[in-house]
Design an enzyme around this catalytic site. Structure first.
Site, PDB file in Angstrom:
ATOM      1  N   LYS A 202      14.910   5.446  -2.997  1.00  0.00           N
ATOM      2  CA  LYS A 202      13.580   6.054  -2.876  1.00  0.00           C
ATOM      3  C   LYS A 202      13.745   7.488  -3.372  1.00  0.00           C
ATOM      4  CE  LYS A 202       9.285   6.316  -1.047  1.00  0.00           C
ATOM      5  NZ  LYS A 202       8.151   5.445  -1.395  1.00  0.00           N
TER       6      LYS A 202
ATOM      7  N   ASN B  52      -0.133  -8.247  -1.917  1.00  0.00           N
ATOM      8  CA  ASN B  52       0.049  -7.923  -0.503  1.00  0.00           C
ATOM      9  C   ASN B  52      -1.320  -7.814   0.157  1.00  0.00           C
ATOM     10  OD1 ASN B  52       1.358  -7.246   1.903  1.00  0.00           O
ATOM     11  ND2 ASN B  52       1.247  -5.064   1.471  1.00  0.00           N
ATOM     12  N   GLN B  53      -1.586  -8.674   1.123  1.00  0.00           N
ATOM     13  CA  GLN B  53      -2.913  -8.746   1.738  1.00  0.00           C
ATOM     14  C   GLN B  53      -3.063  -7.631   2.781  1.00  0.00           C
ATOM     15  OE1 GLN B  53      -3.888 -12.560   3.407  1.00  0.00           O
ATOM     16  NE2 GLN B  53      -6.050 -12.081   3.613  1.00  0.00           N
TER      17      GLN B  53
ATOM     18  N   ASP C  55      10.145   4.974   5.078  1.00  0.00           N
ATOM     19  CA  ASP C  55      10.311   4.015   3.977  1.00  0.00           C
ATOM     20  C   ASP C  55      11.771   3.935   3.549  1.00  0.00           C
ATOM     21  OD1 ASP C  55       7.608   3.623   4.062  1.00  0.00           O
ATOM     22  OD2 ASP C  55       7.169   4.742   2.225  1.00  0.00           O
TER      23      ASP C  55
ATOM     24  N   GLY D  82       8.873   3.707  -6.140  1.00  0.00           N
ATOM     25  CA  GLY D  82       8.076   4.873  -6.452  1.00  0.00           C
ATOM     26  C   GLY D  82       7.400   5.452  -5.225  1.00  0.00           C
TER      27      GLY D  82
ATOM     28  N   THR E  98       7.039  -0.622   0.148  1.00  0.00           N
ATOM     29  CA  THR E  98       8.301  -0.682   0.886  1.00  0.00           C
ATOM     30  C   THR E  98       8.481  -2.033   1.546  1.00  0.00           C
ATOM     31  OG1 THR E  98       8.194   1.704   1.297  1.00  0.00           O
ATOM     32  CG2 THR E  98       9.696   0.422   2.669  1.00  0.00           C
TER      33      THR E  98
ATOM     34  N   LEU F 152      -0.936 -10.895   8.247  1.00  0.00           N
ATOM     35  CA  LEU F 152      -0.395 -11.023   9.598  1.00  0.00           C
ATOM     36  C   LEU F 152       1.095 -10.726   9.667  1.00  0.00           C
ATOM     37  CD1 LEU F 152      -2.291 -14.179  10.940  1.00  0.00           C
ATOM     38  CD2 LEU F 152      -2.701 -11.770  11.460  1.00  0.00           C
TER      39      LEU F 152
END
EC number: 6.3.3.3
Length: 228
Positions: free
Chosen positions: A39, A178-179, A56, A119, A18, A209
């Site tokens: 969604k 995406n960390q 979301d 999804g 999201t 962060l």
């Protein structure tokens, strides 16, 4: 139906689909594009003044430029935060690919330059005993934007997901890193391996962060949608 529609999939649940989807929507808006997001199925809802709402879906509505009522953005809402097919069984509902496809196509009748269909969980999420949510992406013939949650094990998760997407006959349009684990060892080395092994266009890295702390406008600055 928009010719620029994509299915946003993740390597697992809670990998930031999201957040990334909202970042893509904001990046597109900055380019003057009209955007829409759906969604189709959400499991996990809160009671609000407007009724049951999934966070979301609410985030997607805030990030897109076009206006749709909640029930079109999130047509199937299940309150328990569990696997959709189990949640549906508990409340006596049956979810099918054809049902979701019709609902999505209805929402996609509204003019937009970019449409994202997000999804739920990973790629192989069951809808019922015989169908998977991935079947919706197949039915809509939607190229996939893959969100990889960067953590230990992400290379295997990403490659297995990519194999499954391709086995379903769909194209992976691009991927985003995406960390989600700020303590991940050898982040750069893992990222380089993924770039080489996935072999698809790369939209960028969303740093940890930024995750839900500075908002989707900040996230959008790290995503290059020009290749879409």
């Amino acid at each position: 139906m928009s010719s620029r529609h994509f299915f946003v999939a993740g390597t697992d649940t809670d990998v930031g689909k999201t957040l990334v989807a909202c970042g893509i929507l904001k990046a597109a808006e900055a380019r003057g594009m009209r955007t829409l997001a759906i969604k189709p199925v959400a499991a996990g809802a809160e009671h609000t003044a407007d009724g049951l709402r999934n966070q979301d879906a609410v985030m997607l509505m805030a990030a897109m430029t076009e206006t749709l009522p909640y029930h079109q953005v999130n047509p199937v809402l299940l309150e328990p935060p569990i696997a959709p097919h189990i949640a549906a069984q508990q409340v006596g509902k049956r979810i099918t690919v054809s049902q979701l496809s019709g609902l999505c196509r209805g929402a996609m009748m509204q003019a937009a330059d970019l449409v994202l269909i997000e999804g739920a969980g990973g790629w192989r999420v069951p809808l019922n005993r015989h169908e998977l949510l991935s079947g919706l992406a197949v039915e809509l013939q939607a190229p996939v934007i893959l969100v990889v949650g960067m953590k230990l094990g992400c290379i295997s998760h990403a490659l297995l997901t990519a194999d499954a997407i391709r086995a379903d006959g769909l194209r992976i349009a691009a991927w985003v890193a995406n960390q989600i684990d700020p303590q991940m060892l050898c982040f750069d080395e893992n990222l380089s391996s993924l770039k080489a092994l996935l072999g698809v266009p790369f939209l960028g890295v969303v740093p940890y962060l930024l995750d839900n702390k500075r908002g989707v406008d900040a996230v959008s600055a790290y995503i290059d949608i020009s290749i879409l």
